[in-house]
Scaffold this motif. Structure first.
Motif, mmCIF file in Angstrom:
data_model
loop_
_atom_site.group_PDB
_atom_site.id
_atom_site.type_symbol
_atom_site.label_atom_id
_atom_site.label_comp_id
_atom_site.label_asym_id
_atom_site.label_seq_id
_atom_site.Cartn_x
_atom_site.Cartn_y
_atom_site.Cartn_z
ATOM 1 N N GLY A 18 87.114 34.215 54.080
ATOM 2 C CA GLY A 18 87.985 33.848 55.196
ATOM 3 C C GLY A 18 87.867 32.359 55.410
ATOM 4 O O GLY A 18 86.895 31.741 54.975
ATOM 5 N N PRO A 19 88.868 31.731 56.015
ATOM 6 C CA PRO A 19 88.798 30.293 56.255
ATOM 7 C C PRO A 19 87.739 29.983 57.318
ATOM 8 O O PRO A 19 87.803 30.532 58.434
ATOM 9 C CB PRO A 19 90.207 29.937 56.738
ATOM 10 C CG PRO A 19 90.793 31.212 57.231
ATOM 11 C CD PRO A 19 90.103 32.339 56.549
ATOM 12 N N GLN A 20 86.779 29.199 56.947
ATOM 13 C CA GLN A 20 85.665 28.944 57.871
ATOM 14 C C GLN A 20 85.528 27.457 58.146
ATOM 15 O O GLN A 20 85.769 26.628 57.277
ATOM 16 C CB GLN A 20 84.347 29.460 57.247
ATOM 17 C CG GLN A 20 84.352 30.910 56.847
ATOM 18 C CD GLN A 20 84.464 31.866 58.040
ATOM 19 O OE1 GLN A 20 84.220 31.471 59.192
ATOM 20 N NE2 GLN A 20 84.827 33.105 57.764
ATOM 21 N N ASP A 21 85.079 27.200 59.398
ATOM 22 C CA ASP A 21 84.755 25.825 59.778
ATOM 23 C C ASP A 21 83.306 25.594 59.405
ATOM 24 O O ASP A 21 82.388 26.087 60.048
ATOM 25 C CB ASP A 21 84.967 25.648 61.278
ATOM 26 C CG ASP A 21 84.661 24.231 61.731
ATOM 27 O OD1 ASP A 21 84.053 23.479 60.935
ATOM 28 O OD2 ASP A 21 85.027 23.895 62.867
ATOM 29 N N LEU A 22 83.080 24.868 58.323
ATOM 30 C CA LEU A 22 81.727 24.698 57.816
ATOM 31 C C LEU A 22 80.850 23.912 58.795
ATOM 32 O O LEU A 22 79.650 24.162 58.907
ATOM 33 C CB LEU A 22 81.766 23.982 56.449
ATOM 34 C CG LEU A 22 81.757 24.855 55.186
ATOM 35 C CD1 LEU A 22 80.441 25.620 55.070
ATOM 36 C CD2 LEU A 22 82.915 25.819 55.108
ATOM 37 N N ASN A 23 81.470 22.940 59.492
ATOM 38 C CA ASN A 23 80.690 22.166 60.466
ATOM 39 C C ASN A 23 80.105 23.083 61.540
ATOM 40 O O ASN A 23 78.955 22.912 61.955
ATOM 41 C CB ASN A 23 81.570 21.108 61.120
ATOM 42 C CG ASN A 23 81.769 19.905 60.196
ATOM 43 O OD1 ASN A 23 81.038 19.767 59.209
ATOM 44 N ND2 ASN A 23 82.740 19.066 60.511
ATOM 45 N N GLU A 24 80.888 24.048 61.937
ATOM 46 C CA GLU A 24 80.437 24.983 62.980
ATOM 47 C C GLU A 24 79.241 25.788 62.470
ATOM 48 O O GLU A 24 78.235 25.964 63.159
ATOM 49 C CB GLU A 24 81.588 25.917 63.333
ATOM 50 C CG GLU A 24 81.308 26.823 64.516
ATOM 51 C CD GLU A 24 82.432 27.835 64.701
ATOM 52 O OE1 GLU A 24 83.594 27.413 64.842
ATOM 53 O OE2 GLU A 24 82.140 29.048 64.665
ATOM 54 N N ILE A 25 79.334 26.241 61.175
ATOM 55 C CA ILE A 25 78.225 27.012 60.602
ATOM 56 C C ILE A 25 76.976 26.132 60.527
ATOM 57 O O ILE A 25 75.875 26.565 60.885
ATOM 58 C CB ILE A 25 78.613 27.537 59.194
ATOM 59 C CG1 ILE A 25 79.814 28.485 59.290
ATOM 60 C CG2 ILE A 25 77.426 28.244 58.559
ATOM 61 C CD1 ILE A 25 80.351 28.976 57.971
ATOM 62 N N VAL A 26 77.161 24.876 60.125
ATOM 63 C CA VAL A 26 76.014 23.974 60.020
ATOM 64 C C VAL A 26 75.358 23.812 61.396
ATOM 65 O O VAL A 26 74.127 23.892 61.535
ATOM 66 C CB VAL A 26 76.455 22.601 59.448
ATOM 67 C CG1 VAL A 26 75.309 21.574 59.594
ATOM 68 C CG2 VAL A 26 76.854 22.732 57.987
ATOM 69 N N ARG A 27 76.185 23.613 62.415
ATOM 70 C CA ARG A 27 75.631 23.433 63.766
ATOM 71 C C ARG A 27 74.863 24.671 64.199
ATOM 72 O O ARG A 27 73.753 24.579 64.737
ATOM 73 C CB ARG A 27 76.770 23.154 64.766
ATOM 74 C CG ARG A 27 77.144 21.686 64.814
ATOM 75 C CD ARG A 27 78.121 21.419 65.968
ATOM 76 N NE ARG A 27 79.064 20.383 65.577
ATOM 77 C CZ ARG A 27 80.318 20.609 65.187
ATOM 78 N NH1 ARG A 27 80.811 21.828 65.186
ATOM 79 N NH2 ARG A 27 81.073 19.602 64.813
ATOM 80 N N GLU A 28 75.418 25.844 63.930
ATOM 81 C CA GLU A 28 74.745 27.102 64.325
ATOM 82 C C GLU A 28 73.395 27.218 63.641
ATOM 83 O O GLU A 28 72.384 27.531 64.286
ATOM 84 C CB GLU A 28 75.604 28.304 63.916
ATOM 85 C CG GLU A 28 76.616 28.697 64.964
ATOM 86 C CD GLU A 28 77.495 29.847 64.487
ATOM 87 O OE1 GLU A 28 77.112 30.528 63.503
ATOM 88 O OE2 GLU A 28 78.564 30.050 65.079
ATOM 89 N N VAL A 29 73.408 26.996 62.306
ATOM 90 C CA VAL A 29 72.161 27.168 61.557
ATOM 91 C C VAL A 29 71.130 26.139 62.027
ATOM 92 O O VAL A 29 69.956 26.459 62.235
ATOM 93 C CB VAL A 29 72.409 27.050 60.042
ATOM 94 C CG1 VAL A 29 71.077 27.084 59.271
ATOM 95 C CG2 VAL A 29 73.316 28.166 59.562
ATOM 96 N N ALA A 30 71.601 24.882 62.218
ATOM 97 C CA ALA A 30 70.682 23.818 62.649
ATOM 98 C C ALA A 30 70.060 24.192 64.000
ATOM 99 O O ALA A 30 68.843 24.032 64.216
ATOM 100 C CB ALA A 30 71.418 22.490 62.731
ATOM 101 N N ALA A 31 70.899 24.735 64.882
ATOM 102 C CA ALA A 31 70.391 25.125 66.196
ATOM 103 C C ALA A 31 69.344 26.229 66.056
ATOM 104 O O ALA A 31 68.286 26.198 66.703
ATOM 105 C CB ALA A 31 71.547 25.603 67.073
ATOM 106 N N ALA A 32 69.657 27.197 65.155
ATOM 107 C CA ALA A 32 68.719 28.305 64.969
ATOM 108 C C ALA A 32 67.401 27.831 64.361
ATOM 109 O O ALA A 32 66.343 28.413 64.635
ATOM 110 C CB ALA A 32 69.368 29.367 64.075
ATOM 111 N N MET A 33 67.493 26.759 63.524
ATOM 112 C CA MET A 33 66.285 26.293 62.841
ATOM 113 C C MET A 33 65.483 25.290 63.689
ATOM 114 O O MET A 33 64.342 24.968 63.341
ATOM 115 C CB MET A 33 66.651 25.633 61.498
ATOM 116 C CG MET A 33 67.419 26.505 60.540
ATOM 117 S SD MET A 33 66.533 27.986 60.059
ATOM 118 C CE MET A 33 65.435 27.308 58.845
#
Lengths: 821, 125
Positions: free
Chosen positions: A668-683
């Protein structure tokens, strides 16, 4: 040629005869009259005079008496009869008035002779008639007593005949001398008696040098002497000879081929007097004949070359060179291949003449055009070169094959294939000069030779390719079988024998059903109900071998069609895949077992792990604040290791699923920046524990990327997790960017780095590298392997840039419009 | 007090989960297999069911299907708690309609948060 009047010549009838007949008789009678008395004398004299007058008047010759001034005193009637001019008119004029203007001088001279008391005999002049024409008169005159007594005879007819005779004789002489053929006459010894101008001009001699001085054989080439010696005696006997060929020698030594015919002139007794010979210059004919002969020779050469069963092109060229040398009358020669692109010659063939000539045999080395001498000229000038002159030869001689062979004359010709010069041929040392016909012969010969060479080369290429194809078919491990249109074996290679057990002898000609199990024929595939005929058909069939085994074969079949589209059979490749299939099946089973095993073991591990983890948690909570610090610490150790074990199991299962292909991409079309922010926040909490900072450098306008969100989240989690894990200080930077059709993310740390030799092993399973292990970093060793698997499934790639002690950058790119594999 | 049914064949797991639930004032009942789990659910009508997937006697999916077929349990929230990672099986389970899917080893906090959330959702209806 005109005849001068007034010359003397003998004639059987003339004034001399007349006088001989009359004058002596007159004087005898006069003497007798004197003796017989005057009267009697007078009467007799009158009678005699009358008699004489009768004769005078009767004569058909023109008789006259003139005085010294040239005036007629007396004329007989023959004058009037002959000239048509009246007696009175004649007596009124002078003789000279009636003479042809051209003859006046001569006539005046004759009168002068008479005046000087001299006889004139056989004097001829022309006298005018009444009608203006002239008659030829032949005179005899004597002077006597101041008078001229003259008798003239009309010789016009005779003169005309003589003139005609003279003219025709002159004409004949003219013809004789200037005829387009030669004439000569030889006496019984063969000495020239006569020879005409034409023949003299051919020979270059003057008449004086030949007539009476030379014998015919003196002017013959040695080769013709025998013909003469044989034919001349026969000729003298038979009286004729026809079309004898001689080679005469000109004064300058050159040859003159002639054709001669002759008749003999004999005397009354039949004895040979002389020959009358006609000679024709047959140089042109000889040349034409020579040309024809050469053409025939060339034709024969060409036929021989075309039929020459040479093993290779080299043998053919050697043969052609020999032909060329023979054809041009040369003694040595060479053929050079020429490469127009490299401007290089390569000696291809050279004459194998005598030892002296073989000095040319240079090795087959390349000669650049610019270093070549005379023999390169044909290429430089792109035309045949003929050098018959020693000095010119010397000037052009330089390098090349000339070697130590003495070249006296040389002819070299470029051999053309279309516009390209492909070779040069040279021949040398003909006995005489090379002429244009030699050039023509050589060009034509080489033209046809080259065509044969081309054909032979093409044949050779074809033969070699056939040979290679045959070798391929003989040696390939694939069974190669050719079926004819009746599904019978037409070709059966050794591999087919190995696969099916039948030798070629046993198989060829048999119907295809012999390798198909009972009931398996006709084959299910194929347009024709038996063999597949459509292009490149692939099928897997059960076959049966000679010893009865059933094997599984993979067949690739291709119809064999001619250029006209006619089907002539089917070519099939077969390989025995029985073992392969078995191995594949076993492998698949093994993999399934392994997969099942991992799945089960993981699950079976998780359940006790869950129980342990929860139990520890409960203990920790229940005992909170009651335990010693050391006891708390050990509970922490237990809990950390339970987490680690849980992650390990999770990763093993994840990787196993990926590897087995059990995970579908949920794109699906994904906003990669959003995924990066989520993962960074989780880490971040993890990073905070090590006092590290996860900072982001995200490109703001990033297109949406077609990808599986959960999996890319996992990749980023792994990469950022690793970066945190292996860094003790500094920061972890996550950057994103895009170019054209690709997205790129980079995770950079300031950690311990990775050595160059370890980089390639980074993405292998269960691999942690030296220093990382030393850190007891708590990874499964699967993170990068899983990340790689995921990125590659997205059609992207992942790599690491690092140096020991300088930190590490892990980058991955993904296609923006994913083409997932 | 909300009643929660734990269908779990591993007694140790059942025991720690039950302890967690009771500590947080839930009433917990247990069934060791799919069949008895479905029976107990029908009989007790729990407010929520925690379901393991790898179960004797029918398995988790079968149990779930049966729960969804019965009017009494049709709308009961179900939390799947499993160590299984079979993606296809997971998809089938999700298709059947579950309210949460937690993998073992689970975080007890996450489990309790999910339970609290689901029960709160359920109450107004």
């Amino acid at each position: 040629m005109t005849r001068k009047t007034g010359r003397s010549r003998t004639s059987p009838i003339g004034i001399a005869g007349l006088l001989a007949a009359f004058l002596p008789a007159v004087s005898v009678r006069l003497r007798r009259a004197a003796r017989n008395g005057l009267r009697e004398k007078a009467r007799a004299l009158r009678l005699r005079t009358e008699e004489l007058d009768r004769f005078f008047d009767l004569s058909s010759d023109l008789l006259c008496i003139a005085d010294e001034s040239g005036r007629f005193r007396r004329l007989n009637p023959a004058w009037e009869k002959t000239l048509g001019t009246s007696r009175e008119e004649l007596l009124a004029g002078r003789l000279l008035d009636f003479i042809h203007p051209d003859d006046v001088d001569n006539t005046a001279w004759a009168i002068g002779q008479l005046t000087a008391q001299k006889e004139v005999v056989n004097f001829v002049n022309r006298c005018r008639c009444q009608d203006g024409t002239y008659r030829w008169l032949e005179w005899r005159a004597v002077p006597s007593g101041g008078f001229f007594y003259a008798a003239a005879r009309d010789v016009t007819d005779r003169e005309q005949i003589e003139t005609a005779l003279w003219e025709s004789a002159a004409e004949i002489m003219d013809l004789y001398n200037n005829a387009p053929c030669g004439y000569h006459s030889l006496d019984a010894d063969g000495v020239f008696l006569r020879i005409n101008d034409t023949e003299l001009s051919w020979l270059g001699y003057s008449r004086d040098e030949v007539v009476g001085k030379k014998r015919f054989p003196d002017l013959l080439a040695p080769g013709s002497l025998q013909v003469f010696e044989e034919s001349f005696p026969r000729f003298k006997q038979s009286g004729w000879a026809q079309n004898l060929e001689f080679e005469m020698v000109r004064k300058d030594g050159s040859a003159l081929p002639v054709l001669m015919s002759a008749t003999a002139v004999s005397d009354a007794e039949g004895r040979y007097v002389m020959s009358r010979s006609t000679v024709f210059d047959v140089t042109d004919r000889k040349r034409a004949e020579e040309q024809i002969r050469l053409n025939e020779l060339r034709l024969e050469s060409m036929v021989r070359i075309a039929q020459y069963r040479a093993h290779d092109v080299q043998a053919l060229l050697d043969y052609a060179l020999d032909e060329a040398i023979t054809l041009t009358g040369s003694t040595i020669g060479y053929i050079y291949d020429y490469d127009q692109d490299l401007s290089e010659f390569r000696l291809s063939s050279w004459s194998k003449g005598g030892a002296r000539d073989s000095a040319v045999t240079a090795p087959r080395t390349a000669h650049p055009l610019e270093t070549t001498g005379l023999w390169g000229e044909a290429v430089r000038q792109r035309r045949p070169i003929v050098v018959n002159d020693d000095r010119a030869l010397h000037a052009l001689k330089r390098g090349g094959p000339d070697g130590q062979v003495q070249i006296r004359r040389l002819m070299t010709v470029p051999v053309l294939d279309g516009d390209r010069i492909v070779a040069v041929i040279g021949v040398a040392n003909k006995d005489s000069d090379y002429d244009p016909s030699d050039v023509r012969q050589l060009v034509l010969l080489m033209d046809s030779v080259w065509r044969v060479v081309e054909r032979k080369n093409a044949d050779e290429v074809l033969r070699q390719s056939e040979q290679r194809l045959n070798l391929l078919i003989q040696q390939t491990p694939l069974a190669v079988i050719e079926w004819d249109n009746d599904s019978r074996v037409a070709r059966w290679n050794p591999a087919a024998e190995r696969v099916f057990g039948y030798t070629a002898d046993e198989a060829v000609g048999r119907h295809g059903s012999f390798i198909v199990p009972d009931g398996g024929w006709p084959l299910p595939e194929g347009d024709r109900g038996d063999l597949p005929t459509s292009g490149g058909a692939r099928s897997i069939l059960e076959n049966v071998t000679k010893d009865g085994r059933t094997i599984l074969c993979e067949w690739h079949s291709t119809p064999l069609t001619t250029e006209d589209g006619d089907l002539i059979g089917v070519a099939a490749l077969a390989s025995d895949i029985t073992e392969l299939r078995k191995a594949e099946r076993e492998m698949k089973e093994t993999l399934e077992i392994k997969s099942q095993f991992i799945s089960t073991v993981s699950h079976e591990l998780r359940t006790p792990l869950t129980a342990i983890k929860e139990s520890i948690e409960i203990v920790r909570e229940e005992t909170a604040g009651t335990l010693t610090a050391e006891a708390e610490d050990f509970l922490d150790v237990a809990r950390r290791n339970i987490d680690r074990l849980a992650r390990l199991i999770h990763n093993v299962l994840t990787f196993q699923r990926l590897e087995a292909g059990n995970v579908r991409l949920d794109l699906g079309p994904q906003d990669l920046n959003e995924i990066v922010r989520e993962v960074a926040a989780a880490m971040n909490p993890l990073a905070a524990q090590k006092e590290l900072e996860v900072s982001l450098a995200l490109e703001e306008t990033l297109p949406r990327v077609e990808c599986d969100r959960d999996q890319i989240t996992q990749v980023l989690t792994n990469l950022i997790g690793n970066a945190i894990k292996f860094s003790d200080r500094g920061r972890v930077l996550v950057a994103t960017g895009a170019s054209d059709d690709r997205f790129m993310a980079t995770v950079t740390d300031t950690g311990c780095g990775i050595s160059q030799e370890d980089l390639p092993r980074l993405f292998q399973k269960f691999r942690q590298l030296g220093p990382w292990d030393a850190r007891a970093a708590g990874g499964s060793g699967l993170g990068l392997a899983i990340s790689k698997e995921i990125v590659e499934r997205h059609g992207g790639s992942i790599w690491v840039e690092s140096a020991l002690g300088e930190g590490t950058a892990v980058r991955f790119v993904l296609p923006i419009g994913v083409d997932a594999g | 007090m909300s009643k929660i049914l734990i269908i779990e064949d591993e007694p140790d797991i059942a025991k720690v989960v039950r302890k967690r639930l009771m500590d947080h004032d839930y009433e917990a009942i247990c069934a060791p297999d799919g069949y008895s789990g479905v029976q107990l659910a029908r009989k007790e009508a729990p407010d929520l069911i925690i379901l393991d997937l790898m179960l004797p006697a029918g398995g988790g999916l079968n149990a779930l299907q049966n729960l969804r077929l019965s009017p009494k349990t049709q709308l009961t929230p179900v939390i799947v708690l499993t160590g299984m990672q079979d993606a296809e099986y997971k998809k089938k389970v999700l298709d059947e309609g579950v309210d949460a899917y937690l993998e073992k080893p689970f975080e007890s906090k996450a489990l309790l948060r999910t339970i609290g959330y689901l029960l709160k959702q359920k109450k107004p209806s």
